[in-house]
Design an enzyme around this catalytic site. Structure first.
Site, short mmCIF file in Angstrom:
data_model
loop_
_atom_site.label_atom_id
_atom_site.label_comp_id
_atom_site.label_asym_id
_atom_site.label_seq_id
_atom_site.Cartn_x
_atom_site.Cartn_y
_atom_site.Cartn_z
N LYS A 77 16.54 11.56 -11.71
CA LYS A 77 16.19 10.32 -10.54
C LYS A 77 17.31 11.31 -9.80
O LYS A 77 18.90 10.91 -9.64
CB LYS A 77 16.58 8.78 -11.33
CG LYS A 77 16.57 8.28 -9.82
CD LYS A 77 16.26 6.83 -10.43
CE LYS A 77 15.64 5.49 -9.12
NZ LYS A 77 16.94 6.01 -8.07
N HIS A 90 -19.33 -1.21 -5.23
CA HIS A 90 -20.38 -1.62 -5.16
C HIS A 90 -21.49 -1.25 -3.96
O HIS A 90 -20.49 -1.31 -2.81
CB HIS A 90 -21.05 -3.10 -4.87
CG HIS A 90 -22.12 -3.13 -4.85
ND1 HIS A 90 -22.22 -4.88 -5.35
CD2 HIS A 90 -23.39 -2.53 -5.45
CE1 HIS A 90 -23.76 -5.23 -5.40
NE2 HIS A 90 -24.32 -3.01 -4.86
N ASP A 107 -16.22 -6.82 -5.58
CA ASP A 107 -17.07 -7.32 -6.48
C ASP A 107 -15.71 -7.60 -7.00
O ASP A 107 -16.13 -7.39 -7.93
CB ASP A 107 -17.94 -7.91 -7.02
CG ASP A 107 -19.25 -7.16 -6.38
OD1 ASP A 107 -19.07 -8.25 -5.00
OD2 ASP A 107 -20.28 -6.02 -5.49
N GLU A 145 22.10 8.67 -11.69
CA GLU A 145 21.55 7.07 -12.03
C GLU A 145 21.42 7.62 -13.31
O GLU A 145 21.07 6.68 -13.87
CB GLU A 145 20.42 7.14 -10.75
CG GLU A 145 21.59 6.50 -9.67
CD GLU A 145 20.27 5.77 -8.29
OE1 GLU A 145 19.09 6.24 -8.51
OE2 GLU A 145 20.62 4.98 -7.82
N ASP A 179 19.24 10.55 -6.16
CA ASP A 179 19.75 9.30 -5.46
C ASP A 179 19.53 9.30 -4.34
O ASP A 179 20.57 9.76 -3.32
CB ASP A 179 20.86 9.22 -6.08
CG ASP A 179 21.67 7.47 -5.04
OD1 ASP A 179 20.59 7.08 -4.67
OD2 ASP A 179 22.33 6.85 -5.20
#
Length: 805
Positions: free
Chosen positions: A214, A35, A43, A349, A216
């Site tokens: 991924k 707002h 809000d 991993e 490590d």
């Protein structure tokens, strides 16, 4: 009237805001609106009692438990305000621009005794769990009763998997509709909290997602301005000195930018080694230092976070070109299982899955980024250590803890994974923090080991096989200390509900991870010989669910239902057209039926208990997963005796199978069928077709039959077996199912299909050594000895060559 104040403050002929109407749907919805009035604020509105209970939050909500945000309670708003956005004209109350920042549903996170939201509101202590896009997890909304208006509350994030320890600015996530794309929002000289990934249990294939390896290592952001580089950890700690080599390399980049990536040390085989990274001091340290960059937040005066992931990554190859230690973290599109299987085979991993069109949300743990790992890893707080029982090492094990509901919880002991040198360093650090005070509530189950407690300040990373039912890590192995994390981040991830079917009422329900599983007729006797009931079956599966689920997840199920126990008629059910909403199914075309069949998938505890409640005493999964229905995970030799054979003869045949497997230089894994025979599983790693799997099992059976021609047969027809033991290789067909490891069988005594070590496959072994009453204790003692079946498969060609040698 509930909306009286709302009406009094508004001129509805001059404002686009919705008129005051009650709505008694009470759908537990919420909205957070940005707002831009006389002062910017946010809000929060909660659907309750036919209206929206409302609070103005000057700084906006925060996902950091340390940041308590002031919330001023205002007048109730109509429910239609849930979707309101627009400009409130000047001269009206609240004049300014209103936009929706977040929306979703919420629940009351409380015990049944105080689960009424109106009662909590009256008491001034709302315990809320939000299910939004930006706001997730548990919060407290607490009335402070300060100020003359007595309308001041505090909105406080609780410590859970969604919490962050970074400074949280709601404006980071605000709409950029009215901002020029060329306008710089980030100060390139300041640290920006990185976006975080949520944990996920299974890999998947989806053309709308991309998949990265991924790494490590340590998360690191690089702020580059006029070829001056500042390196930050994920918590804003400077990495300039520690990784000076990378800093020097990044100074060659002629662009002003903010990069996000992972620092790793690669060993001689090119695999990340976390302990070597932990001990890294300079370019003379062992291993190769690398910085894999997978995202960019800012480029040459323009923030890029509102661009899609694919657009952001497209800038990186050119920016990182010709650097020595910095690499672009590439990805593949859609084919998650392909990259995941390669990563696991290479000893990594797992993978990170990212929605291709996802924007970048600094400091936020998003479900549009997912981390999928083969071996569970976690950060834990070192709370002490035990003395070495043998005296052969400096200490016995680390005492580990994690926060849960803001209390430190014991999660187990870690006694392996560190070298003597690492133990020496650890002991020095721990002795400097030694205290007489036990940081946990109550005495720990240390089984006579002598503890030395320390002030909880050190964080280590461990890998482990699974969470036990009592919330402990099973078989934790130390990986190294984490200097890039804060102890307030180390929260225990949500685990399975520590529920137990404690009631034996004829009709009830059991809540598992927020799902209420209907249970009925729990006192019905399923095994008249032993007196075991449906309750005993459900209780067994509840207690061993963590062990059996890896053999069920993502595999279509052929339901074998015994609704009235083992002595009454049973039936098979493949098609599951109307299961509960929380039960997953997969449609597979059936040539025989000439239609799509909705096979049930047993993905979690709740579905396992749902199947048990249907009377599925035994669990019968496919040999393949939905990610690769044409290539089985394993092939099976089913040693199937006639009623003329003894179990000692079955064992003799199993030993012959073992001899043949040894000739082929491959491993096989035996289990009881739970009936009268034995099953030998051979892992294939989903690398071969069903035809290859069947033919290979058939070849092995021929070799076994040559060894025991008078005791075994390859003849399928019962009337032609002549009282011999059938070597069944035909269980390896598409859609064929077999009793899963650890499942119960509809046989006298409630026997279980029990994985065995080869040392147990000797005369004296008995099927009824393993029942629903004895199996849980065996699992607690031995763990899952069958797990190698689900990992890297054999080389079939090499095995055949060995047999023919």
């Amino acid at each position: 009237m509930a909306l009286k104040k709302y009406i009094q403050k508004r001129k509805f002929n001059d404002t686009p805001e919705p008129r005051a109407e009650l709505d008694n749907e009470n759908g537990m919805r919420f909205v957070i609106q940005r707002h831009q009035a006389r002062r910017l604020h946010y809000d929060l509105r909660l659907e309750m009692e036919g209206v929206l209970k409302s609070w103005a939050i000057p700084k906006g909500p925060s996902m950091n438990p340390a940041e308590k945000r002031l919330a001023i309670m205002t007048e109730d708003h109509p429910v239609k305000y849930l979707t309101f956005k627009g400009v409130i004209p000047k001269g009206n109350y609240g004049a300014g621009e209103m936009d929706i920042w977040d929306s979703g549903t919420y629940s009351i996170a409380a015990n049944k005794s105080d689960a009424d939201p109106l009662e909590q509101l009256h008491n001034g202590d709302l315990k809320i769990e939000f299910f939004g896009n930006k706001i997730k997890g548990k919060f407290a909304l607490v009335h402070t009763k300060r100020g003359t208006a007595k309308n001041q509350w505090l909105l406080i994030k609780k410590k859970d998997a969604y919490a962050t320890t970074s400074d949280y600015d709601a404006e980071t996530f605000a709409s950029f509709v009215n901002k020029s794309q060329s306008q710089q929002s980030f100060d390139i000289h300041k640290f920006v909290s990185p976006m975080l990934a949520s944990p996920a249990k299974k890999i998947f294939k989806d053309p709308d997602w991309v998949f990265e390896l991924k790494w490590d290592g340590y998360r690191m952001l690089a702020n580059i301005y006029n070829q001056q580089v500042t390196l930050y950890s994920r918590n804003g700690i400077s990495y300039n000195s520690k990784f000076a080599l990378l800093k020097k390399d990044l100074e060659r980049i002629p662009h002003n930018c903010i990069l996000d990536g992972e620092v790793v040390i690669l060993d001689k085989d090119g695999k990340p080694n976390f302990q070597k990274l932990q001990n890294y001091k300079s370019e003379k340290s062992e291993g190769e230092l690398r910085y894999y960059v997978f995202d960019i937040l800012h480029l040459n005066g323009h923030d890029t976070i509102s661009l899609s992931l694919i657009e952001r990554k497209s800038f990186l190859p050119e920016i990182l070109e010709d650097l020595e230690y910095v690499r672009f973290c590439d990805h593949i599109e859609g084919m998650g299982p392909t990259l995941y299987n390669r990563a696991i085979a290479d000893g990594m991993e797992g993978v990170i899955a990212k929605k291709a069109d996802s924007t970048y949300a600094p400091g936020y743990r998003s479900e549009k980024w997912l981390k999928i790992k083969k071996t569970a890893t976690a950060e834990a707080i070192i709370c002490g250590y035990t003395e070495s029982e043998s005296g052969g090492s400096l200490f016995g094990s680390l005492i580990l803890g994690m926060y849960q509901e803001e209390k430190l919880q014991y999660v187990g002991n870690c006694g392996s994974g560190f070298s003597n040198a690492e133990q020496k360093k650890l002991l020095q650090k721990m002795q400097a923090l030694q205290t007489e005070e036990n940081p946990f509530e109550g005495k720990l189950p240390l089984k006579g080991r002598i503890p030395h407690y320390i002030t909880p300040k050190l964080i280590c990373e461990v890998k482990f096989s699974e969470w036990t039912k009592n919330g402990r890590m099973r078989h934790p192995i130390y990986k190294g200390l984490r200097h890039d994390k804060n102890i307030t981040e180390i929260n225990k991830q949500p685990t399975k509900t520590q529920a137990s079917a404690q009631t034996k009422n004829p009709t009830s329900g059991l809540e598992i991870n927020g799902v209420t599983v209907p249970l009925s007729n729990l006192v019905k006797v399923y095994w008249p010989d032993a007196g075991y009931t449906k309750y005993d079956l459900i209780d067994y599966y509840l207690n061993i669910s963590e062990t059996i689920l890896p053999y069920l997840v993502d595999r279509p199920q052929n339901l074998h239902r015994h609704p009235n126990g083992i002595l009454k008629p049973s039936f098979y059910q493949k098609d599951n057209e109307t299961p509960p909403d929380w039960v997953e199914t997969v449609n597979i075309y059936s040539e025989s039926s000439k239609k799509e069949i909705a096979y049930l998938l047993c993905q979690n505890d709740a579905t396992l208990l749902y199947m048990a409640n249907l009377g599925c005493i035994e669990i019968n999964p496919w040999n393949a997963t939905i990610q690769n229905l044409e290539q089985p995970t394993y092939t099976v030799i089913d040693i199937d005796p006639s009623n003329k054979n003894t179990f000692e003869e079955v064992i003799e045949v199993a030993q012959a199978v073992k001899e043949v497997l040894q000739l082929a230089n491959i491993d096989g894994y035996p289990k009881t069928s739970g009936s009268s025979g034995l099953h030998i599983y051979i892992p294939l790693g989903a690398k071969y077709s069903f035809e290859h799997a069947r033919d290979f099992a058939k070849l092995l059976c021929y070799y076994v039959h040559e060894r025991l021609p008078k005791l075994t047969t390859m003849e399928r027809a019962l009337n032609k077996r002549d009282g011999k033991i059938y070597l069944d290789y035909l269980q390896n067909r598409r859609g064929q199912t077999l009793a899963a490891p650890y499942c119960v069988r509809p046989k006298k005594g409630a026997s279980v299909s029990a994985p065995l070590s080869w040392s147990e496959v000797v005369p004296g072994l008995a099927i009824l050594d393993f029942t629903i009453k004895t199996m849980p204790a065996r699992i607690a003692k031995t763990g899952d000895i069958f797990s190698p079946v689900l990992v890297k498969g054999i080389d079939m060609e090499a095995a055949i060559n060995a047999l023919n040698a």
